[in-house]
Enzyme design. Structure first.
Site, PDB file in Angstrom:
ATOM      1  CG  HIS A  41      35.692  33.686  34.763  1.00  0.00           C
ATOM      2  ND1 HIS A  41      36.220  32.816  35.694  1.00  0.00           N
ATOM      3  CD2 HIS A  41      34.771  34.432  35.425  1.00  0.00           C
ATOM      4  CE1 HIS A  41      35.656  33.042  36.865  1.00  0.00           C
ATOM      5  NE2 HIS A  41      34.764  34.015  36.732  1.00  0.00           N
ATOM      6  CD  GLN A  65      29.441  40.290  44.320  1.00  0.00           C
ATOM      7  OE1 GLN A  65      29.501  41.266  43.583  1.00  0.00           O
ATOM      8  NE2 GLN A  65      29.382  39.043  43.842  1.00  0.00           N
ATOM      9  CD  GLU A 153      22.054  30.978  29.876  1.00  0.00           C
ATOM     10  OE1 GLU A 153      22.100  29.719  30.008  1.00  0.00           O
ATOM     11  OE2 GLU A 153      21.470  31.529  28.931  1.00  0.00           O
ATOM     12  CB  SER A 191      36.240  31.375  41.405  1.00  0.00           C
ATOM     13  OG  SER A 191      36.265  32.024  40.159  1.00  0.00           O
ATOM     14  NE  ARG A 192      32.098  31.588  46.988  1.00  0.00           N
ATOM     15  CZ  ARG A 192      31.583  32.663  46.433  1.00  0.00           C
ATOM     16  NH1 ARG A 192      31.064  32.583  45.220  1.00  0.00           N
ATOM     17  NH2 ARG A 192      31.574  33.822  47.072  1.00  0.00           N
TER      18      ARG A 192
END
Length: 285
Positions: A41, A65, A153, A191-192
């Site tokens: 990020h 989402q 991307e 983040s996961r």
């Protein structure tokens, strides 16, 4: 001690800031995120800084989402740590609205897309996902009125969806893509990734390895279908539950069978334990 970046939660405050900066002759860059910020990020923020004089980062975990069986409730929320990462000049403003600011009572509008949103990739497994993305991104772009907005991307299909959205709806903000930032072993930063156990984290590098091998085989002239089938089998042997691993046209996401059809993008999504990972790479001819 870091100088803390200002944080606002109201659309009017965001618009007031951007309006003042643009009135002063400055270009404004926007970086929409769902928080739980990592170095990937930060690289998007740096890309926005290169394209603009001021950078606004949005932090909003968008419920629209997430599907009914997805991880909205447990998605990491680390606002204090995120603000720390964006302080000392990394960003000029953080827009962190509550859900009711984005979706007030009575909200009843959705943006529904075709084109790259219907490529039989992410949309095959998350049928409502891109409508939720398109709706919130349309709102954020309209709210901020920034000169440029930067998206990673790593979510390649999403990037094409957003570019098409901006073109089709005549949104003046220029959409920029920024390269995927990776760990030393090739795993795309996400983040996961924090959900992976140590043993899963070790195996997770196979996803990028499989994509890299397919790209090499395609460049060497191997059959694309055979190369992608072999990569899916490799991931299954490594313990992945593969949703897709496919070669597509880089600009259209249409299926391809030859390097002669133009630039190719390899896209993959696979679960490792309870964690779903996505990745993509370009095939250089």
């Amino acid at each position: 001690m870091n100088a803390q970046v200002p944080v606002v939660g109201a659309i009017e405050e965001l618009r007031r800031y951007v309006g003042a900066r643009r009135a002063a002759g400055e270009r404004v860059g926007l970086v929409p995120t769902m928080g739980a910020l990592h170095a990937g990020h930060v690289s998007l923020v740096e890309a926005a800084r290169r394209a603009a004089d001021r950078v606004v980062v949005t932090i909003f975990v968008n419920p629209a989402q997430f599907g009914p069986n997805e991880d909205f409730a447990r998605y990491p929320r680390t606002l204090a740590a995120d603000i720390e990462k964006l302080s000392s000049g990394a960003a000029d403003l953080v827009f962190a609205p509550p859900v009711e600011e984005i979706y007030p009572p009575g909200f009843s509008t959705k943006v529904v897309m075709e084109g790259p949103a219907c490529a039989d990739l992410e949309d095959r497994f998350r049928p409502t996902h891109f409508s939720g993305v398109a709706t919130v991104v349309t709102k954020l772009l309209n709210q901020a009125q920034a000169d440029v907005a930067v998206f990673g991307e790593k979510d390649y299909q999403q990037l094409l969806v957003i570019k098409r959205l901006a073109r089709d709806l005549d949104i003046a903000t220029k959409i920029l893509g920024a390269p995927t930032l990776r760990e030393a072993d090739g795993l795309a930063m996400s983040s996961r990734n924090i959900y992976l156990s140590p043993e899963e984290r070790e195996r997770a590098r196979e996803l990028h390895g499989a994509l890299t091998d397919v790209a090499r085989r395609i460049r060497d002239g191997d059959d694309i279908d055979a190369a992608t089938r072999a990569a899916r089998a490799r991931l299954a042997d490594a313990g992945f539950d593969v949703d897709y691993l496919e070669a597509r046209g880089a600009e259209t996401l249409a299926p391809v069978s030859s390097l002669n059809e133009g630039p190719i993008r390899l896209l993959a999504a696979a679960k490792l334990g309870a964690t779903r990972l996505i990745d993509n790479i370009a095939v250089q001819s």
